[in-house]
Design an enzyme around this catalytic site. Sequence first.
Site, PDB file in Angstrom:
ATOM      1  N   GLU A 166       7.036  -2.249   7.216  1.00 58.88           N
ATOM      2  CA  GLU A 166       5.567  -2.323   7.581  1.00 58.88           C
ATOM      3  C   GLU A 166       5.061  -3.796   7.940  1.00 58.88           C
ATOM      4  OE1 GLU A 166       3.704  -0.276   4.369  1.00 58.88           O
ATOM      5  OE2 GLU A 166       4.428   1.658   4.939  1.00 58.88           O
ATOM      6  N   GLU A 352       9.234   6.673   5.821  1.00 58.16           N
ATOM      7  CA  GLU A 352       8.382   7.070   4.707  1.00 58.16           C
ATOM      8  C   GLU A 352       7.450   7.843   5.027  1.00 58.16           C
ATOM      9  OE1 GLU A 352       6.219   3.866   2.819  1.00 58.16           O
ATOM     10  OE2 GLU A 352       8.072   2.430   2.894  1.00 58.16           O
TER      11      GLU A 352
HETATM   12  N1  LIG Z   1      -7.151  -0.551   6.844  1.00 56.72           N
HETATM   13  N2  LIG Z   1      -7.946  -1.350   6.346  1.00 56.72           N
HETATM   14  N3  LIG Z   1      -8.563  -1.014   5.232  1.00 56.72           N
HETATM   15  C1  LIG Z   1      -9.410  -2.043   4.571  1.00 56.72           C
HETATM   16  C2  LIG Z   1      -9.305  -2.022   2.899  1.00 56.72           C
HETATM   17  O1  LIG Z   1      -7.992  -1.815   2.926  1.00 56.72           O
HETATM   18  C3  LIG Z   1      -7.795  -0.921   1.618  1.00 56.72           C
HETATM   19  C4  LIG Z   1      -6.146  -0.667   1.467  1.00 56.72           C
HETATM   20  O2  LIG Z   1      -5.514  -0.654   2.826  1.00 56.72           O
HETATM   21  C5  LIG Z   1      -4.387  -0.180   2.575  1.00 56.72           C
HETATM   22  C6  LIG Z   1      -3.670   0.217   3.622  1.00 56.72           C
HETATM   23  C7  LIG Z   1      -2.237   0.564   3.371  1.00 56.72           C
HETATM   24  C8  LIG Z   1      -1.546   0.802   2.488  1.00 56.72           C
HETATM   25  C9  LIG Z   1      -0.432   1.509   2.273  1.00 56.72           C
HETATM   26  C10 LIG Z   1       0.386   1.829   1.128  1.00 56.72           C
HETATM   27  N4  LIG Z   1       1.671   2.082   1.602  1.00 56.72           N
HETATM   28  C11 LIG Z   1       2.429   2.832   0.618  1.00 56.72           C
HETATM   29  C12 LIG Z   1       3.674   1.928   0.569  1.00 56.72           C
HETATM   30  N5  LIG Z   1       4.312   1.651   2.112  1.00 56.72           N
HETATM   31  C13 LIG Z   1       5.567   1.073   1.443  1.00 56.72           C
HETATM   32  C14 LIG Z   1       5.923   1.281   0.305  1.00 56.72           C
HETATM   33  O3  LIG Z   1       5.919   0.330  -0.319  1.00 56.72           O
HETATM   34  C15 LIG Z   1       4.717   2.043  -0.303  1.00 56.72           C
HETATM   35  O4  LIG Z   1       4.354   1.730  -1.468  1.00 56.72           O
HETATM   36  N6  LIG Z   1       1.516   2.374   2.899  1.00 56.72           N
HETATM   37  N7  LIG Z   1       0.401   1.806   3.399  1.00 56.72           N
HETATM   38  C16 LIG Z   1      -2.245   0.284   1.288  1.00 56.72           C
HETATM   39  C17 LIG Z   1      -3.573  -0.313   1.359  1.00 56.72           C
END
Ligand SMILES: N=NNCCOCCOc1ccc(-c2cn(C[C@@H]3NC[C@@H](O)[C@H]3O)nn2)cc1
Length: 448
Positions: A166, A352
Amino acid sequence: MTFFHFPKDFKWGTATASYQIEGAYNEGGRGMSIWDTFSRTPGKVFNGDNGDIACDSYHRYEEDIELMKKLGINTYRFSIAWPRIIPDGDGEINREGLDFYHRFVDKLLEAGIEPFCTLYHWDLPQTLQDEGGWENRRTVEAFVKYAEVIFKEFSGKINYWLTFNEPWCIAFLSNLLGVHAPGNQDLQTSINVAHGLLVAHGKAVKKFRELGTTGEIGIAPNMAWAVPYSKSREDQEACDRTIALNTDWFLDPIYKGHYPQFMVEWFEQAGATVPIQEGDMEIISQPIDLLGINYYTMGVNRYNPEAGVLQSEELNMGLPVTDIGWPVESRGLYEVLHYLQKYGNVPIYITENGACINDGIEKDTVADYRRISYLQQHMIQVHRAINDGINLKGYMAWSLMDNFEWAEGYRMRFGLVHVDYRSLVRTPKESFYWYQNVIKNNWIETRT
Ligand SMILES: N=NNCCOCCOc1ccc(-c2cn(C[C@@H]3NC[C@@H](O)[C@H]3O)nn2)cc1
């Protein structure tokens, strides 16, 4: 009943990551990572949770592998913790760390499970972050040295490799939005980090080839998909930017040897430029063998000049959501898979896909039927894509077990197996048994 049969050599697996499950943060010679630092910084992680113990998989990996055998998976995606291998980032090699992963991989192979290894799943040695992290070419060179150690140690045992998990999270979630470690909030920094990790990716792939390491290597971007709220050009372009920052920003340099020009210009308007040095793009665009993609959700977006650097606002359309608040919309997975065809019919693994469903144990059972529904919907989209001729080779559910969900700590549960964080007792959920059946049959069945 409708049956969706999968190809006979389709890989079924699950995925985890070192910092999220291992624990033993100060054992076996392990050094400190940026997540040890970040999780100890007040206000960064829910409840002040950290990965000191996590699921204690460092000590309980044999029990975990027994669960994998019971589930029936043939592939298991895990990550190696760089701070266990080279504790201060680019100094001495820690033999005890290598021996732990040898014991683990040997047990996996003994169980007939294919190891699918991620070299970097966010736990950067803190010493390197202290010197500028991925913005500093020293970190890039240190990563190649770490990768070389692993390639030499595990060639012949591991045949599926990912450099980075990621990259959007590593660069933008962690250095523009400040949500993940190290928690910077600066556009130029995030672009520098993205470029640094891409150079590190390319150099590591080059080293992989030079060493004649067994197997195939790739990278695992997390996919964003967004459809426009209206038919306006502004809304469509806002979606284009949202999609591109997760995908094209990383895959255009790798597959085409240049960044997506429309995004480069977008960032130039915001005062940020890509720090490309002589030879970088040639190194980054080393051919890769496979693409891992992580998909969870999609959005309906519209242009909004106030909505962050991308000026792309995600709207709440009243869709059902998981317990972390992400809309459940599997069509985005199908569309993302077709979107990726612009890079050719490249071999793809879903590295994933899963749902945050926080159901607890009641009468020795976790009745996580919402997770089953999520998984079924998404696997049907995988089947549709394969039917369309997309070169989709496998599916790994996130996650084998509940674990440390980064800034959400332990309150958000993605596992097929429930973990009691006090006793560390593992309890397979109803979704575990549903997935076990899918794997056994190599098909999904629906009532309609
Ligand atoms: N987009 N902007 N938002 C603005 C504010 O963001 C708020 C939060 O944003 C995010 C965006 C994406 C994620 C996320 C989590 N996972 C799950 C993990 N994948 C790898 C593995 O380790 C899993 O645990 N994948 N993606 C978390 C938070």
